[in-house]
Design a protein around this motif. Structure first.
Motif, PDB file in Angstrom:
ATOM      1  N   ASP A   1      -4.393  -0.348  -5.800  1.00 19.05           N
ATOM      2  CA  ASP A   1      -4.441   0.644  -4.531  1.00 19.05           C
ATOM      3  C   ASP A   1      -5.811   1.279  -4.632  1.00 19.05           C
ATOM      4  OD1 ASP A   1      -1.236   2.285  -4.792  1.00 19.05           O
ATOM      5  OD2 ASP A   1      -1.796   0.239  -3.907  1.00 19.05           O
TER       6      ASP A   1
ATOM      7  N   MET B   1       0.429  -3.784   1.262  1.00 19.34           N
ATOM      8  CA  MET B   1       0.390  -2.486   1.720  1.00 19.34           C
ATOM      9  C   MET B   1      -0.484  -1.916   0.574  1.00 19.34           C
ATOM     10  SD  MET B   1       2.138  -1.146   4.393  1.00 19.34           S
ATOM     11  CE  MET B   1       3.509  -2.196   5.291  1.00 19.34           C
ATOM     12  N   VAL B   2      -1.176  -0.508   0.877  1.00 15.85           N
ATOM     13  CA  VAL B   2      -1.646   0.301   0.166  1.00 15.85           C
ATOM     14  C   VAL B   2      -0.700   1.571   0.085  1.00 15.85           C
ATOM     15  CG1 VAL B   2      -3.753   1.613  -0.409  1.00 15.85           C
ATOM     16  CG2 VAL B   2      -4.186  -0.388   0.653  1.00 15.85           C
ATOM     17  N   ARG B   3      -0.388   1.895  -1.179  1.00 12.99           N
ATOM     18  CA  ARG B   3       0.511   2.971  -1.362  1.00 12.99           C
ATOM     19  C   ARG B   3      -0.185   4.219  -1.346  1.00 12.99           C
ATOM     20  NH1 ARG B   3       5.548   3.042  -3.585  1.00 12.99           N
ATOM     21  NH2 ARG B   3       6.061   1.151  -1.959  1.00 12.99           N
ATOM     22  N   GLY B   4       0.072   5.200  -0.373  1.00 11.35           N
ATOM     23  CA  GLY B   4      -0.600   6.374  -0.291  1.00 11.35           C
ATOM     24  C   GLY B   4       0.127   7.394  -0.868  1.00 11.35           C
TER      25      GLY B   4
ATOM     26  N   ASN C   1      -2.603  -1.541   6.125  1.00 11.77           N
ATOM     27  CA  ASN C   1      -1.510  -0.704   6.372  1.00 11.77           C
ATOM     28  C   ASN C   1      -1.092   0.209   5.152  1.00 11.77           C
ATOM     29  OD1 ASN C   1      -1.217  -1.583   8.939  1.00 11.77           O
ATOM     30  ND2 ASN C   1       0.646  -2.909   8.452  1.00 11.77           N
ATOM     31  N   ARG C   2      -0.704   1.385   5.392  1.00  8.69           N
ATOM     32  CA  ARG C   2      -0.072   2.311   4.010  1.00  8.69           C
ATOM     33  C   ARG C   2       1.018   2.468   4.133  1.00  8.69           C
ATOM     34  NH1 ARG C   2      -5.797   1.376   4.059  1.00  8.69           N
ATOM     35  NH2 ARG C   2      -6.730   2.666   2.390  1.00  8.69           N
ATOM     36  N   ASP C   3       1.686   2.733   2.869  1.00 13.40           N
ATOM     37  CA  ASP C   3       3.081   3.257   2.952  1.00 13.40           C
ATOM     38  C   ASP C   3       3.217   4.308   1.826  1.00 13.40           C
ATOM     39  OD1 ASP C   3       2.841   1.888   0.464  1.00 13.40           O
ATOM     40  OD2 ASP C   3       4.601   0.550   0.804  1.00 13.40           O
TER      41      ASP C   3
ATOM     42  N   PRO D   1      -5.047   8.948   1.257  1.00 13.19           N
ATOM     43  CA  PRO D   1      -4.447   7.265   1.695  1.00 13.19           C
ATOM     44  C   PRO D   1      -4.793   6.328   0.773  1.00 13.19           C
ATOM     45  CG  PRO D   1      -6.497   8.040   2.768  1.00 13.19           C
ATOM     46  CD  PRO D   1      -5.967   9.287   2.307  1.00 13.19           C
ATOM     47  N   LYS D   2      -5.323   6.382  -0.355  1.00 12.30           N
ATOM     48  CA  LYS D   2      -5.689   5.608  -1.483  1.00 12.30           C
ATOM     49  C   LYS D   2      -6.856   4.680  -0.876  1.00 12.30           C
ATOM     50  CE  LYS D   2      -4.579   6.750  -4.832  1.00 12.30           C
ATOM     51  NZ  LYS D   2      -5.371   8.005  -5.803  1.00 12.30           N
TER      52      LYS D   2
ATOM     53  N   CYS E   1      -2.295   1.032  10.100  1.00 12.47           N
ATOM     54  CA  CYS E   1      -3.567   1.623  10.000  1.00 12.47           C
ATOM     55  C   CYS E   1      -4.837   1.159  10.575  1.00 12.47           C
ATOM     56  CB  CYS E   1      -3.743   2.083   8.371  1.00 12.47           C
ATOM     57  SG  CYS E   1      -2.711   3.314   7.777  1.00 12.47           S
TER      58      CYS E   1
END
Length: 268
Positions: A243, A143-146, A109-111, A173-174, A104
């Motif tokens: 997050d 990672m940021v958990r979306g 980055n997101r997951d 996307p949090k 991102c």
């Protein structure tokens, strides 16, 4: 389907998705080009608007597009934004649970962990997902958990032999993103999603002929080799406080060149 709910998708779930793809009321036109259209709509699920993108692809059949969007082996070849992606387990021949992490740039980055559901009616194809919580994929520190409330594709054949592709995303996307970034995501990244998939689809048949050409478990359930769903591994849908605490809203638009977003878009 509700966020975090794991069950076999029913006719009503596919009808709901189809209706969102078809409806016009409440949608605001953001991009209106000869090759692609983008709309947004406010929703009560999160602060981020729903996004809908549509394009007619004259040189790709609906059946080929359906295969492209399913083929995880091929995705590793064309999806440059993917950090990691794999299926976790099968619910039934038309539903599974999987993991997807993406770059991102210029943000963290997101997951996502999602249940994916699909349906082949011949006259149209649907694939959509929503976020669930599986114990094999806990949130990662880097990672940021979306969260995907509802994200997917509606594919319809065109009389010319091509297809109409509609992409719908109701996602969060949090974290905290600046408003200017959200605007660019709508106007730059959303059309690029279609462009990138279109390019991949044009090369699919050639690639597939050299890479397990008969392996299509989304069409042939007897080829499914995933472990079966164990409901004991499904956990309540809770979002880590870290997050939302990740604050990237202070990043200024002037700190990044337009090429940063164009490159990010090209990675999708």
């Amino acid at each position: 389907m509700q966020l975090g709910e794991v069950r076999v998708a029913e006719d009503a779930d596919f009808q709901q998705f189809r209706s969102l793809c078809e409806e016009q009321d409440g949608w605001k036109s953001e991009v209106n080009r000869s090759t692609v259209q983008v709309w947004t709509k406010n929703n009560d699920k999160c602060a981020f608007k729903m996004v809908k993108v549509r394009s007619v692809l004259k040189d790709v059949s609906a059946a080929t597009m359906y295969d492209v969007l399913h083929d995880s082996d091929y995705r590793k070849a064309w999806d440059k934004s993917m950090v990691e992606g794999y299926e976790i387990c099968a619910i039934n021949p038309n539903n599974d649970i999987g993991y997807y992490a993406l770059k991102c740039t210029p943000f963290k980055n997101r997951d996502f962990v999602t249940q994916r559901s699909w349906l082949d009616l011949g006259s149209e194809y649907m694939i959509f997902n929503h976020s669930v919580n599986h114990e094999k994929c806990p949130p990662k520190k880097h990672m940021v958990r979306g969260v995907s409330h509802l994200t997917g594709y509606l594919i319809r054949p065109e009389a010319s032999g091509g297809c109409q592709l509609t992409y719908l995303s109701q996602s969060d996307p949090k974290g905290r993103l600046p408003s200017w970034a959200v605007n660019k995501l709508t106007h730059i990244l959303a059309p690029k999603v279609i462009s990138r998939i279109h390019k991949a689809a044009k090369n699919y048949n050639s690639w597939k002929s050299r890479n397990n050409p008969h392996k299509k478990p989304w069409l042939f359930p007897e080829q499914i080799s995933l472990p079966k769903l164990d409901m004991r591994q499904i956990k309540p849908m809770t979002i880590s406080a870290s997050d939302d605490a990740i604050d990237e809203s202070s990043l200024k638009e002037g700190e990044f060149k337009e090429e940063d977003f164009n490159h990010a878009a090209d990675d999708i």
